[in-house]
Design a protein around this motif. Structure first.
Motif, PDB file in Angstrom:
ATOM      1  N   UNK A  63      -0.203  -2.079   7.480  1.00 33.82           N
ATOM      2  CA  UNK A  63      -0.638  -1.404   8.703  1.00 33.82           C
ATOM      3  C   UNK A  63       0.369  -0.312   9.000  1.00 33.82           C
ATOM      4  N   UNK A  64      -0.105   0.922   8.971  1.00 33.18           N
ATOM      5  CA  UNK A  64       0.788   2.053   9.185  1.00 33.18           C
ATOM      6  C   UNK A  64       0.170   2.986  10.205  1.00 33.18           C
ATOM      7  N   UNK A  65       0.969   3.879  10.749  1.00 33.62           N
ATOM      8  CA  UNK A  65       0.488   4.897  11.659  1.00 33.62           C
ATOM      9  C   UNK A  65       0.738   6.261  11.072  1.00 33.62           C
ATOM     10  N   UNK A  66      -0.259   7.120  11.159  1.00 35.40           N
ATOM     11  CA  UNK A  66      -0.163   8.462  10.582  1.00 35.40           C
ATOM     12  C   UNK A  66      -0.639   9.478  11.608  1.00 35.40           C
ATOM     13  N   UNK A  67       0.069  10.575  11.723  1.00 33.28           N
ATOM     14  CA  UNK A  67      -0.280  11.606  12.698  1.00 33.28           C
ATOM     15  C   UNK A  67      -0.629  12.889  11.948  1.00 33.28           C
ATOM     16  N   UNK A  68      -1.607  13.609  12.491  1.00 32.46           N
ATOM     17  CA  UNK A  68      -2.044  14.830  11.816  1.00 32.46           C
ATOM     18  C   UNK A  68      -1.037  15.954  11.975  1.00 32.46           C
ATOM     19  N   UNK A  86       6.441   3.224   3.267  1.00 31.64           N
ATOM     20  CA  UNK A  86       6.362   2.826   1.872  1.00 31.64           C
ATOM     21  C   UNK A  86       5.368   1.681   1.711  1.00 31.64           C
ATOM     22  N   UNK A  87       4.541   1.837   0.679  1.00 27.59           N
ATOM     23  CA  UNK A  87       3.573   0.799   0.322  1.00 27.59           C
ATOM     24  C   UNK A  87       3.826   0.441  -1.131  1.00 27.59           C
ATOM     25  N   UNK A  88       3.805  -0.864  -1.423  1.00 27.42           N
ATOM     26  CA  UNK A  88       4.095  -1.320  -2.770  1.00 27.42           C
ATOM     27  C   UNK A  88       2.868  -2.031  -3.354  1.00 27.42           C
ATOM     28  N   UNK A  89       2.578  -1.709  -4.617  1.00 27.28           N
ATOM     29  CA  UNK A  89       1.443  -2.340  -5.310  1.00 27.28           C
ATOM     30  C   UNK A  89       1.789  -2.480  -6.782  1.00 27.28           C
ATOM     31  N   UNK A  90       1.007  -3.297  -7.530  1.00 28.96           N
ATOM     32  CA  UNK A  90       1.265  -3.524  -8.945  1.00 28.96           C
ATOM     33  C   UNK A  90       0.294  -2.664  -9.781  1.00 28.96           C
ATOM     34  N   UNK A  91       0.817  -2.138 -10.862  1.00 24.78           N
ATOM     35  CA  UNK A  91       0.025  -1.343 -11.791  1.00 24.78           C
ATOM     36  C   UNK A  91      -1.208  -2.132 -12.247  1.00 24.78           C
ATOM     37  N   UNK A  92      -2.415  -1.469 -12.211  1.00 26.95           N
ATOM     38  CA  UNK A  92      -3.651  -2.059 -12.719  1.00 26.95           C
ATOM     39  C   UNK A  92      -4.311  -3.051 -11.791  1.00 26.95           C
ATOM     40  N   UNK A  93      -3.748  -3.279 -10.554  1.00 30.50           N
ATOM     41  CA  UNK A  93      -4.374  -4.222  -9.649  1.00 30.50           C
ATOM     42  C   UNK A  93      -5.764  -3.715  -9.211  1.00 30.50           C
ATOM     43  N   UNK A 114      -8.391  -4.021  -6.345  1.00 30.06           N
ATOM     44  CA  UNK A 114      -8.632  -4.417  -4.949  1.00 30.06           C
ATOM     45  C   UNK A 114      -7.527  -5.354  -4.449  1.00 30.06           C
ATOM     46  N   UNK A 115      -6.283  -5.076  -4.839  1.00 28.87           N
ATOM     47  CA  UNK A 115      -5.173  -5.976  -4.448  1.00 28.87           C
ATOM     48  C   UNK A 115      -4.417  -5.519  -3.240  1.00 28.87           C
ATOM     49  N   UNK A 116      -4.560  -4.226  -2.847  1.00 25.20           N
ATOM     50  CA  UNK A 116      -3.760  -3.705  -1.737  1.00 25.20           C
ATOM     51  C   UNK A 116      -4.640  -2.892  -0.807  1.00 25.20           C
ATOM     52  N   UNK A 117      -4.539  -3.173   0.500  1.00 26.70           N
ATOM     53  CA  UNK A 117      -5.312  -2.461   1.513  1.00 26.70           C
ATOM     54  C   UNK A 117      -4.367  -1.727   2.441  1.00 26.70           C
ATOM     55  N   UNK A 118      -4.719  -0.466   2.719  1.00 24.11           N
ATOM     56  CA  UNK A 118      -3.971   0.321   3.687  1.00 24.11           C
ATOM     57  C   UNK A 118      -4.826   0.420   4.937  1.00 24.11           C
ATOM     58  N   UNK A 119      -4.270   0.040   6.106  1.00 25.81           N
ATOM     59  CA  UNK A 119      -4.937   0.183   7.402  1.00 25.81           C
ATOM     60  C   UNK A 119      -4.096   1.134   8.218  1.00 25.81           C
ATOM     61  N   UNK A 120      -4.613   2.373   8.346  1.00 25.50           N
ATOM     62  CA  UNK A 120      -3.837   3.428   8.996  1.00 25.50           C
ATOM     63  C   UNK A 120      -4.473   3.826  10.319  1.00 25.50           C
ATOM     64  N   UNK A 121      -3.658   3.864  11.382  1.00 23.99           N
ATOM     65  CA  UNK A 121      -4.108   4.348  12.687  1.00 23.99           C
ATOM     66  C   UNK A 121      -3.784   5.824  12.748  1.00 23.99           C
ATOM     67  N   UNK A 122      -4.847   6.635  12.926  1.00 19.67           N
ATOM     68  CA  UNK A 122      -4.689   8.093  12.901  1.00 19.67           C
ATOM     69  C   UNK A 122      -4.502   8.590  14.336  1.00 19.67           C
ATOM     70  N   UNK A 173      -3.247  13.972   7.252  1.00 17.67           N
ATOM     71  CA  UNK A 173      -2.252  13.192   8.012  1.00 17.67           C
ATOM     72  C   UNK A 173      -0.858  13.329   7.387  1.00 17.67           C
ATOM     73  N   UNK A 174       0.080  12.630   8.009  1.00 19.19           N
ATOM     74  CA  UNK A 174       1.408  12.491   7.391  1.00 19.19           C
ATOM     75  C   UNK A 174       1.278  11.898   5.997  1.00 19.19           C
ATOM     76  N   UNK A 175       2.265  12.126   5.153  1.00 22.01           N
ATOM     77  CA  UNK A 175       2.283  11.516   3.845  1.00 22.01           C
ATOM     78  C   UNK A 175       2.976  10.164   3.875  1.00 22.01           C
ATOM     79  N   UNK A 176       2.784   9.404   2.814  1.00 21.21           N
ATOM     80  CA  UNK A 176       3.474   8.114   2.679  1.00 21.21           C
ATOM     81  C   UNK A 176       3.681   7.870   1.191  1.00 21.21           C
ATOM     82  N   UNK A 177       4.628   6.960   0.898  1.00 12.96           N
ATOM     83  CA  UNK A 177       4.957   6.636  -0.484  1.00 12.96           C
ATOM     84  C   UNK A 177       4.200   5.389  -0.943  1.00 12.96           C
ATOM     85  N   UNK A 178       3.931   5.379  -2.243  1.00 11.24           N
ATOM     86  CA  UNK A 178       3.389   4.173  -2.860  1.00 11.24           C
ATOM     87  C   UNK A 178       4.229   3.900  -4.095  1.00 11.24           C
TER      88      UNK A 178
END
Length: 353
Positions: free
Chosen positions: A5-10, A19-26, A28-36, A107-112
């Protein structure tokens, strides 16, 4: 499934970058819920579409439209294609599009951080789910087009069969109509020919009859015309009394004629002028049926018989006289011949011509 759950502003002033972390080749393993937000105020996303965009560690770009919008919150499940290469995704954000498909802002950028997989066989390439959707749409269109072609082929086959049958039926009808018309024509021709022959024969006969009459007229044989004229007037009022009718209406009693006539519609008989009508010469009797029979009286018949005998004797005497005259004529002829001979002898003896 991990959810961030992250917040992003235009206005793009969120620091430090999240920062969001995920595994290579996953998958449907990671969901981003962003409040704009926009300058800290929740962004009204009604009527807009939101896409996830990033650049993978290998440099290929990703655009994914698979997002869910609820108010100002956007949810996105990171696709396996996005996680194809391990490493850091330094450029990731959400882009906002209007209903016409025009990008409004991001929006703002974020890392993965994509952790390396021990077993995933990477298939690294630029990815856009829109391309997949376009391919899917093309496939759908292709399937629909193939079905339409198949339907058209089936319809054409059915219509062609109907057209062939209709053409065959029409041809058969034309053949039947032609046969019927030809038969009617033959019948009409035969009837007309028979009429023509009959008329021609009649005309020929009339012409031949006329020619015969002309030939008879030229040769002086007018008897047929006389016969025709007499037949036309025979036994008619003001015409000529035929022999048969004369025999029926007139009775000859050895030279004395009985005439039949009508008096007020009643048939009567009378003696001809110069005959006796007082019963002294002709006697009328009736038989059992009332029919009249006329006969000459016996005394008259005796006179007639005597007269006939005398006439016959006179005829025989005339014949005898004629024979005698013939004999005398022969004797005279012989005498003339003898005189001629004597005259010739005298001329030769005397020399007198």
């Amino acid at each position: 499934m991990a959810q961030y759950d992250i917040g992003l502003d235009t206005h793009k002033h969120t620091y430090p970058m999240q920062l969001i972390t995920a595994r290579q080749g996953e998958l449907d393993g990671t969901t981003i819920s962003a409040t704009i937000t926009k300058n800290g105020t929740p962004y009204d996303l009604a009527g807009l579409s939101v896409r996830f965009e990033c650049v993978m560690p290998t440099g290929e770009w990703v655009r994914d439209t698979q997002t869910n919008i609820a108010g100002s919150v956007v949810s996105h499940v990171i696709a396996q294609k996005t996680l194809a290469a391990s490493g850091h995704i330094h450029l990731a954000y959400f882009a906002l599009y209007d209903s016409a498909g025009k990008k409004i802002e991001t929006t703002d950028g974020f890392f993965i951080n994509v952790l390396k997989s021990a077993t995933f066989d990477a298939d690294i390439s630029a990815y856009s789910d829109q391309v997949d959707m376009l391919v899917a749409d093309v496939h759908t269109l292709l399937v629909a087009w193939q079905k339409q072609c198949a339907d058209q082929d089936a319809a054409f086959t059915s219509n062609e069969a109907g057209r062939i049958k209709a053409a065959s039926d029409l041809l058969a009808k034309i053949q039947r109509d032609y046969t019927t018309a030809e038969a009617a024509r033959d019948t009409s021709y035969t009837a007309a020919e028979a009429t023509r022959t009959t008329t021609s024969d009649a005309a020929t006969k009339r012409a031949n009859d006329a020619a015969t009459k002309v030939d008879q007229a030229i040769s002086g044989n007018l008897q047929p015309y006389v016969d025709t004229a007499v037949a036309a007037q025979k036994d008619k009022a003001g015409g000529i009394l035929g022999y048969d009718k004369y025999q029926r209406e007139h009775y000859v009693a050895d030279g004395t004629t009985i005439i039949a006539y009508e008096d007020g519609g009643v048939k009567k008989l009378k003696a001809a002028p110069g005959s006796s009508a007082d019963g002294t010469t002709i006697t009328a009797t009736s038989d059992a049926t009332g029919a009249k029979t006329f006969s000459v009286k016996a005394s008259v018949m005796a006179d007639i018989t005597d007269t006939k005998a005398k006439a016959a004797a006179n005829t025989a005497a005339i014949a005898t006289t004629n024979t005698s005259v013939g004999v005398v004529a022969d004797d005279v002829a012989k005498l003339k011949a003898d005189m001629g001979t004597v005259s010739g002898v005298l001329k030769s003896v005397t020399g007198v011509a």
